[in-house]
Design a protein around this motif. Sequence first.
Motif, short mmCIF file in Angstrom:
data_model
loop_
_atom_site.label_atom_id
_atom_site.label_comp_id
_atom_site.label_asym_id
_atom_site.label_seq_id
_atom_site.Cartn_x
_atom_site.Cartn_y
_atom_site.Cartn_z
N TYR A 1 35.19 51.57 42.21
CA TYR A 1 35.91 50.37 41.78
C TYR A 1 34.92 49.52 40.98
N LYS A 2 35.42 48.55 40.26
CA LYS A 2 34.54 47.73 39.44
C LYS A 2 33.58 46.96 40.34
N GLY A 3 32.33 47.36 40.29
CA GLY A 3 31.34 46.69 41.11
C GLY A 3 30.76 47.53 42.21
N LYS B 1 38.66 49.86 49.18
CA LYS B 1 38.29 49.15 47.95
C LYS B 1 38.77 47.70 47.99
N ASN B 2 39.94 47.50 48.54
CA ASN B 2 40.44 46.12 48.69
C ASN B 2 39.54 45.31 49.62
N ALA C 1 36.37 45.92 50.27
CA ALA C 1 35.07 45.74 49.63
C ALA C 1 35.12 44.60 48.60
N LYS C 2 36.23 44.52 47.89
CA LYS C 2 36.39 43.45 46.90
C LYS C 2 36.42 42.07 47.56
N ASN C 3 36.83 42.07 48.83
CA ASN C 3 36.88 40.81 49.59
C ASN C 3 35.60 40.56 50.37
#
Length: 359
Positions: A282-284, A258-259, A261-263
């Motif tokens: 996760y959000k998104g 998730k980290n 993906a957020k990046n």
Amino acid sequence: MVEERYTSLHRKLIWGMHSLKKKAVAVLAATLMVGTFLVGCGNNSASSKGTKHSAALVTDGGGIDDKSFNQSAWEGLKSWGKSEGLKKGINGYNYAQSDDDSDFLPNINKLIKAKYATIFGIGYKLDNAISSAAKDNPKTNFAIIDSVVKGRKNVASVTFKTEQSSFLAGVAAAETTKTGRVGFVGGIQSDVIKTFEAGFKQGVKAVNPKIKVDVKYAGSFTKADVGQSLATAMFNNNEDVIFHAAGGTGAGVFTAAKNAAKNGKKVWVVGVDQDQKADGAYKGGNVTLASAVKKVGTAVKDLSKQAAKGKFPGGKTVTYDLKDNGVGIVNDNMSASAWKSVQQYEKKIENGQITVSPK
């Protein structure tokens, strides 16, 4: 004259009281007979339904909320208990949580003392404790998940062909990767977890033998931080799909994904034991590609039912596979083409065209 009348009246009164007593005794006797009959009917009714069976499980270190192995087992036991009209607690269904390996035998003994009729050891790490307890308590049913206890007629050994579901996880990963590099994160290196690794590798290679498979072990089923560290390193190494078979440690794999993906990285995780789609949210977006499920809950529920009917398979090894729905794969976010490929391989395994090796 008065005296004679008095005497006559006195005799009638005594006779009337005597008659009343006889009637009262008769009524009381009849009441007791009816009561006895009703009680007898109640007992016969209970007998026809059979004595309520009780069952409990002992977790390994993961706990019943590990979103994996132990949780699946507990949900299966709860489902069985509720279907039988039982409640959590003595004379119903229950669990004992182990925080350390040293808790296994004390927890089992605690459940034996509480007179649970069937006791499950959830995980191969409990096999010695189950074997020891079974020897000392021959009238109690025991079941060990993911191991085989020999020489105990009151122990049912439950195994799963996890190499089959892991093979499908490998197919899903191979059909999805864009980098040609995928990873596997295991908990403790053991014969059981090695079947996940072996099946995964075979599935990947069946699709494309050129894809590289990186394998890492955390040495624990309860260290999410170690899982996160290993997975982060893998994603940094350009591996874009990771299959974990690490229990609670796997939570860290999801965190790392998730980290990433957020990046902005397109990475995926294949969950294990249960459908772990919720763990990838996760959000998104969501990073759960698929989940290779091992239906421990199905096995626990099945054996509890058999035990309640007096048909507990003590002394036998019961194996669950793709054919009998004991293992499988859930499509969480696979593409249509990847899912089609997984289904095709699944059919080949089920009809014997492909044999997946557990090693």
